[in-house]
Design a protein around this motif. Sequence first.
Motif, PDB file in Angstrom:
ATOM      1  N   ALA A  92      -8.383   5.498  14.140  1.00 21.37           N
ATOM      2  CA  ALA A  92      -7.842   5.310  12.795  1.00 21.37           C
ATOM      3  C   ALA A  92      -6.329   5.307  12.857  1.00 21.37           C
ATOM      4  O   ALA A  92      -5.742   5.767  13.838  1.00 21.37           O
ATOM      5  CB  ALA A  92      -8.321   6.416  11.867  1.00 21.37           C
ATOM      6  N   TYR A  93      -5.712   4.777  11.818  1.00 17.83           N
ATOM      7  CA  TYR A  93      -4.260   4.860  11.709  1.00 17.83           C
ATOM      8  C   TYR A  93      -3.932   6.255  11.197  1.00 17.83           C
ATOM      9  O   TYR A  93      -4.500   6.716  10.211  1.00 17.83           O
ATOM     10  CB  TYR A  93      -3.730   3.797  10.752  1.00 17.83           C
ATOM     11  N   GLY A 102      -7.586  -1.017   7.429  1.00 16.81           N
ATOM     12  CA  GLY A 102      -7.210   0.358   7.728  1.00 16.81           C
ATOM     13  C   GLY A 102      -7.902   1.379   6.846  1.00 16.81           C
ATOM     14  O   GLY A 102      -8.184   2.493   7.274  1.00 16.81           O
ATOM     15  N   ALA A 103      -8.197   1.012   5.610  1.00 15.65           N
ATOM     16  CA  ALA A 103      -8.799   1.948   4.673  1.00 15.65           C
ATOM     17  C   ALA A 103     -10.255   2.238   5.012  1.00 15.65           C
ATOM     18  O   ALA A 103     -10.824   3.215   4.538  1.00 15.65           O
ATOM     19  CB  ALA A 103      -8.711   1.395   3.253  1.00 15.65           C
ATOM     20  N   GLY A 138       0.831  -1.197   0.000  1.00 14.72           N
ATOM     21  CA  GLY A 138       0.000   0.000   0.000  1.00 14.72           C
ATOM     22  C   GLY A 138       0.867   1.249   0.000  1.00 14.72           C
ATOM     23  O   GLY A 138       1.984   1.258  -0.520  1.00 14.72           O
ATOM     24  N   PRO A 157     -11.071   5.988   7.218  1.00 12.70           N
ATOM     25  CA  PRO A 157     -11.340   7.239   6.497  1.00 12.70           C
ATOM     26  C   PRO A 157     -12.595   7.159   5.622  1.00 12.70           C
ATOM     27  O   PRO A 157     -13.298   8.154   5.456  1.00 12.70           O
ATOM     28  CB  PRO A 157     -10.096   7.443   5.630  1.00 12.70           C
ATOM     29  N   GLN A 158     -12.877   5.967   5.100  1.00  8.83           N
ATOM     30  CA  GLN A 158     -14.064   5.810   4.259  1.00  8.83           C
ATOM     31  C   GLN A 158     -15.337   6.037   5.084  1.00  8.83           C
ATOM     32  O   GLN A 158     -16.251   6.733   4.660  1.00  8.83           O
ATOM     33  CB  GLN A 158     -14.071   4.396   3.646  1.00  8.83           C
ATOM     34  N   ARG A 178      -3.348   7.012   7.374  1.00 11.21           N
ATOM     35  CA  ARG A 178      -4.502   6.958   6.471  1.00 11.21           C
ATOM     36  C   ARG A 178      -5.273   8.285   6.506  1.00 11.21           C
ATOM     37  O   ARG A 178      -5.732   8.775   5.481  1.00 11.21           O
ATOM     38  CB  ARG A 178      -5.462   5.850   6.905  1.00 11.21           C
ATOM     39  N   ASP A 186      -3.439  11.030   4.676  1.00  9.97           N
ATOM     40  CA  ASP A 186      -3.657  10.938   3.224  1.00  9.97           C
ATOM     41  C   ASP A 186      -4.984  11.577   2.836  1.00  9.97           C
ATOM     42  O   ASP A 186      -5.071  12.306   1.853  1.00  9.97           O
ATOM     43  CB  ASP A 186      -3.672   9.471   2.775  1.00  9.97           C
TER      44      ASP A 186
END
Lengths: 432, 361
Positions: free
Chosen positions: B236-237, B219-220, B33, B223-224, B240, B243
């Motif tokens: 959250a990480y 992890g994605a 990633g 944010p989603q 991420r 970004d």
Amino acid sequence: MANALDPHAAIATTATGLTDGALRTTDGMPLVRALARSQKRARRRAFLLVLPLLAFILITFVVPIGQMLQRSFYNDGFSAHMPQLSQWFDDNPRGAEPDEAAWAALATDLQAAAEARTIGIVGTRINYDVPGTRSLFTSTGRQVRRGLEPPYQAALLDINDDWGSPALWSAMREASSPVTSNFYLAAVDRTRADDGSIAPVEERQQVYVMLFMRTFWLSLVITATTFLLGFPIAHLLATLPMRKSNLLMILVLLPFWTSLLVRTTSWMVLLQQQGVINDILVWLGVIGGSQRLQMIYNQTGTIIAMTHILLPFMILPLYSVMRTINPSYVRAARSLGATSWTAFRRVYFPQTLPGLGAGALLVFILAVGYYITPALVGGSSGQLISNMIAMHMTDTLNWSMAAALAALLLGAVLLLYWVYDRMVGIDNLKLG
Amino acid sequence: MTRRLIAGTALALMSGVAAQAQEGPINITTYGGAFGAAVNEAFVKPFTAEKGIQATMVDNDNPPATLKAQVEAGNITSDVFDVEQSDVLRLCDEGLIEPIDPAILPASADGTPAAEDYLPQALHECATAIMVWSTVIAYNTEAFPDGAPTSVADFFETEKFPGKRGIIKRPKYVMEFALLGDGVPADQVYDVLSTPEGVDRAFAKLDSIKDEVVWWEAGAQAPQLLADKEVTMTLAYNGRIFDAIVDEGKPFAFVWDGANLDMDYWVVPMGAPNKEVAMDFIAFASDPTRQADLSKYIAYGPPRESASASVGTYKDGTTEMAPYLPTTPENAERALVNDAGFWADHDSELTERFNSWLAGS
């Protein structure tokens, strides 16, 4: 009787005219043997053609899966690296208090394992049975690497009191044999008490039995829903004129060709609280803005998404069977006075059973082992047993536990398959 | 014709021998990633360019399991692996990874030896840290126009800060977070969590918001979920979320209170075919300026103190990275350093308890 004009008689005469009464090829070999030989050659050729696939399946599928499943009852993490203590356990029956010889064996083994950097394997193995003991092994290992003075019992207890715990000694005794049933016990929420008897684990730690039940229950529900939704579609596909049915077929197949992940993610977009469906319902005024429905990240989400994903596996076998059903049977039933419901129930439906059987078996078995979709949309209540297997494979690296759960799942599916065979008959299955 | 064939074969054989005499090429397995891409830019490409040894980055969504499988099967295809902290302990104790001599690591510019320059826990007998990342609270600024959350406790205040909460679906980070939210000071979290009462206390705190939680695994997803407004606040990480803020311009912000610092490490599998080159690579990548360089590509902090000062801007050239890094002093002030030892011992027990708790209504 022998009439020269009777052709049958002529053949009979020729046949019996031979010395041993058997038909022969031109080079004089009995026909039966020649046939057997040529068939044998054909069989050998067929076998040679299948051989690459057979070897491929054996090497890449049967052997690795067998090895993986072996881990569910065979774990030599302790016995291989603690030989002296394992020997002591073999020599002394359960219930024997560990004497100084046992403590000496323990100390020697710990020292050797610490030297060989295998103490982590030993500790991990015991940690599966007695959580929190892994560091007892590794930290003691670091200290005994420098050497230990007898009496060993006092010396080890001096390093850490926990070495005296009966639960620890019971777990070590269990682990001293590489063949163990502990992982299977854990997979059905059971554990071995200090005295070796089997007892349920604490209520708040129980999870697997419930997950197995939920997996089978949800799979059943999904199979039933795919049947309810798929049956009319398959019927339509089979009866529409070719041009229209081809179009419909593409509509069935298109999602089938789309990536599983894409389809699952689309459901997330549709079903979430700020998603398309909730937006439409709010816009229509069916629900208020604050009462948006929770349709995903729970069992509902798992059922909806999995039903959609598995639907083609129900439609396709049903369709292939329905296409071969002669419509004149139903017409005959109707002309004999049956209502359309009776004609469907007693004439049409029974003929679709082979397709239904195949579809139901496919969907159910796929659903039982499903992993990605429940992981993404299942939330906390829509998780299946496969998610637990995946977790033990990748997160906790407890492959023995994963193997035990997988073996139980496989066993349950085989059992169901056997029941299905007994009740419906596997010959009644038609995949296409 | 025959002569040409013989000559060709001889040439091929000779070049084969020559290739064997030279070490490498090496493979480096990471989680892939955005992080994999950053590692590739900051370490792997420069290594190949400077040392002339071909190094290739391999994406893998679970390096520790792959490493274990490769070492046990005796078929090692990667010489360097990127693994998380708790895996370092497990793999090292099980003899699956090579010890790393700290003497190979370069000293900092002012001459401080590596052993003193690295953060606590960043050096292990079998591993050296690559970077520091953290699990933090991220929230959608549009959701709270009248005042933003500032503390862990606010995460559990669903009255004051309405909306669903996103939480990672595993006990690690969550148990600590619940105790922090219940008022346990950061330096006592693991002591409390070691007792049965402490575990009960953490679950009781989670119980208070259980109905409001959306659990995520990848992890994605965090944010989603924030972008979809499915949740208003989530664990959250930090990389991420960075970004999403910088690359996609999302209205997200961080609460650094109660951040859980964790590290990724370089390890070499036991019996790696190119062990020497692998060690060279690790030494190369632990240079302080190079570590700071990683922050140019991703919002993770360097594990060496001397590297923090050289952190500059993001690859876009304008965004200062310091406010986004978990190692920046203001951010790290109220953070908790994840205790890998605790999790190595209690992971299986707490995971089962956690799953059972999750499944119960």
